[in-house]
Design a protein around this motif. Sequence first.
Motif, PDB file in Angstrom:
ATOM      1  N   UNK A 163      19.612 -47.462 -20.864  1.00 12.68           N
ATOM      2  CA  UNK A 163      19.704 -48.660 -20.037  1.00 12.68           C
ATOM      3  C   UNK A 163      20.238 -49.826 -20.861  1.00 12.68           C
ATOM      4  N   UNK A 164      21.020 -50.683 -20.240  1.00  8.42           N
ATOM      5  CA  UNK A 164      21.600 -51.823 -20.926  1.00  8.42           C
ATOM      6  C   UNK A 164      20.688 -53.037 -20.751  1.00  8.42           C
ATOM      7  N   UNK A 197      14.732 -42.862 -35.814  1.00  2.85           N
ATOM      8  CA  UNK A 197      16.005 -42.861 -35.086  1.00  2.85           C
ATOM      9  C   UNK A 197      16.896 -41.680 -35.432  1.00  2.85           C
ATOM     10  N   UNK A 198      16.344 -40.683 -36.114  1.00  2.95           N
ATOM     11  CA  UNK A 198      17.086 -39.452 -36.371  1.00  2.95           C
ATOM     12  C   UNK A 198      16.338 -38.287 -35.748  1.00  2.95           C
ATOM     13  N   UNK A 199      16.952 -37.622 -34.791  1.00  7.66           N
ATOM     14  CA  UNK A 199      16.359 -36.458 -34.151  1.00  7.66           C
ATOM     15  C   UNK A 199      17.372 -35.323 -34.161  1.00  7.66           C
ATOM     16  N   UNK A 200      16.973 -34.208 -33.627  1.00  8.84           N
ATOM     17  CA  UNK A 200      17.872 -33.056 -33.563  1.00  8.84           C
ATOM     18  C   UNK A 200      19.077 -33.335 -32.675  1.00  8.84           C
ATOM     19  N   UNK A 201      18.970 -34.350 -31.824  1.00 11.06           N
ATOM     20  CA  UNK A 201      20.073 -34.698 -30.919  1.00 11.06           C
ATOM     21  C   UNK A 201      21.029 -35.706 -31.538  1.00 11.06           C
ATOM     22  N   UNK A 202      20.754 -36.118 -32.763  1.00 11.15           N
ATOM     23  CA  UNK A 202      21.621 -37.084 -33.418  1.00 11.15           C
ATOM     24  C   UNK A 202      20.876 -38.356 -33.756  1.00 11.15           C
ATOM     25  N   UNK A 203      21.621 -39.408 -34.073  1.00  5.86           N
ATOM     26  CA  UNK A 203      20.998 -40.669 -34.468  1.00  5.86           C
ATOM     27  C   UNK A 203      21.492 -41.798 -33.589  1.00  5.86           C
ATOM     28  N   UNK A 204      20.662 -42.814 -33.495  1.00  6.10           N
ATOM     29  CA  UNK A 204      20.977 -43.973 -32.659  1.00  6.10           C
ATOM     30  C   UNK A 204      20.364 -45.218 -33.292  1.00  6.10           C
ATOM     31  N   UNK A 205      20.765 -46.357 -32.776  1.00  4.69           N
ATOM     32  CA  UNK A 205      20.042 -47.582 -33.094  1.00  4.69           C
ATOM     33  C   UNK A 205      18.654 -47.490 -32.462  1.00  4.69           C
ATOM     34  N   UNK A 206      17.681 -48.216 -33.013  1.00  8.03           N
ATOM     35  CA  UNK A 206      16.325 -48.117 -32.468  1.00  8.03           C
ATOM     36  C   UNK A 206      16.250 -48.602 -31.023  1.00  8.03           C
ATOM     37  N   UNK A 207      17.126 -49.518 -30.630  1.00  6.37           N
ATOM     38  CA  UNK A 207      17.096 -49.976 -29.247  1.00  6.37           C
ATOM     39  C   UNK A 207      17.351 -48.831 -28.281  1.00  6.37           C
ATOM     40  N   UNK A 208      18.175 -47.849 -28.675  1.00  9.32           N
ATOM     41  CA  UNK A 208      18.420 -46.689 -27.823  1.00  9.32           C
ATOM     42  C   UNK A 208      17.155 -45.845 -27.704  1.00  9.32           C
ATOM     43  N   UNK A 209      16.411 -45.728 -28.793  1.00  7.82           N
ATOM     44  CA  UNK A 209      15.152 -44.984 -28.762  1.00  7.82           C
ATOM     45  C   UNK A 209      14.139 -45.701 -27.875  1.00  7.82           C
ATOM     46  N   UNK A 210      14.084 -47.026 -27.990  1.00  7.70           N
ATOM     47  CA  UNK A 210      13.093 -47.817 -27.260  1.00  7.70           C
ATOM     48  C   UNK A 210      13.418 -47.940 -25.778  1.00  7.70           C
ATOM     49  N   UNK A 211      14.704 -48.092 -25.454  1.00  3.76           N
ATOM     50  CA  UNK A 211      15.090 -48.385 -24.073  1.00  3.76           C
ATOM     51  C   UNK A 211      15.912 -47.295 -23.406  1.00  3.76           C
ATOM     52  N   UNK A 212      16.221 -46.226 -24.118  1.00  2.00           N
ATOM     53  CA  UNK A 212      17.070 -45.203 -23.537  1.00  2.00           C
ATOM     54  C   UNK A 212      18.498 -45.713 -23.400  1.00  2.00           C
TER      55      UNK A 212
END
Length: 201
Positions: A74-75, A57-72
Motif C-alpha cells: 500500500x502507498x 527486511x531480508x526474507x526468502x522472497x527478497x529484500x525491501x525497505x522496512x516500510x514495505x514490511x510494515x505497510x505491504x
Amino acid sequence: LVGKELRPGIGWEKAYTLPCHQTEGSGAPASPALMQDFNPKTHTTKDVVWRAIIPATWTSEGSHAYTRVAHGTSKKVAAVVVSHSWSNLFRDLVAACIAFALGETTYEGVADKLDKGEFESLRDQLDKRDALGMLFWLCCFCVNQHASICKSRESALKPEGGEFDLCTCEGTIHSNNSERCEMNKFMDVMSLLSDEAPKYT
C-alpha cells in the motif's frame, strides 16, 4: 524508483516497537527477537538499523525497505521528511517525530513517556490533535538497506570499536553512480512529496 521504493512513510509506533519484534524467515545474523537487549537510553539509530532493520527486511522472497514490511504494497505518503544522525539515540529520533506531531518545541517530555512505556498516553495526545496517523520519511526505514549498506564493512564500523555483523543476503549493493541507488535521490523524494502530500514539510 523514487515513486515505488522511497515514497512510503512510517508511523511512530511501528518505528519504535521494531527492535522488540521477531523476524519472520530472516536469514541475517541476528537474534530471533531482533534486539532483546534494546535499551532506549543507550542504543542509537545505527544500532537499530544493523540489529533490527536489516534482519527484519531480508526474507526468502527478497529484500525491501522496512516500510514495505510494515505497510505491504500500500502507498502511504509521508507528510514530513526527517533529517537526522544515526549516531543519536533511536529513542530521541522517535521522540522528536512525536513531539513534532504534537506541536511541541522540545522532545524531552515525549522521550520520558517512551522510557516509561506510556504509549496509550501518547496515542491519546496524538489522537486529540488528529495526528495519530502522521507519517514520516526517514532514510533508515524508507531506503532498502540491502541495496545500500548491509555488506559494507565501512558502514558496519561501530564508534566504540569493532563492527556489526555483515549481512549474508544475496542482494546487490548499488553505489551512488547507479540508477538503482536509493541514497542519492533525497532531492527527488522531497520534490515528489511536495507534489503529492498537501501538508508536506
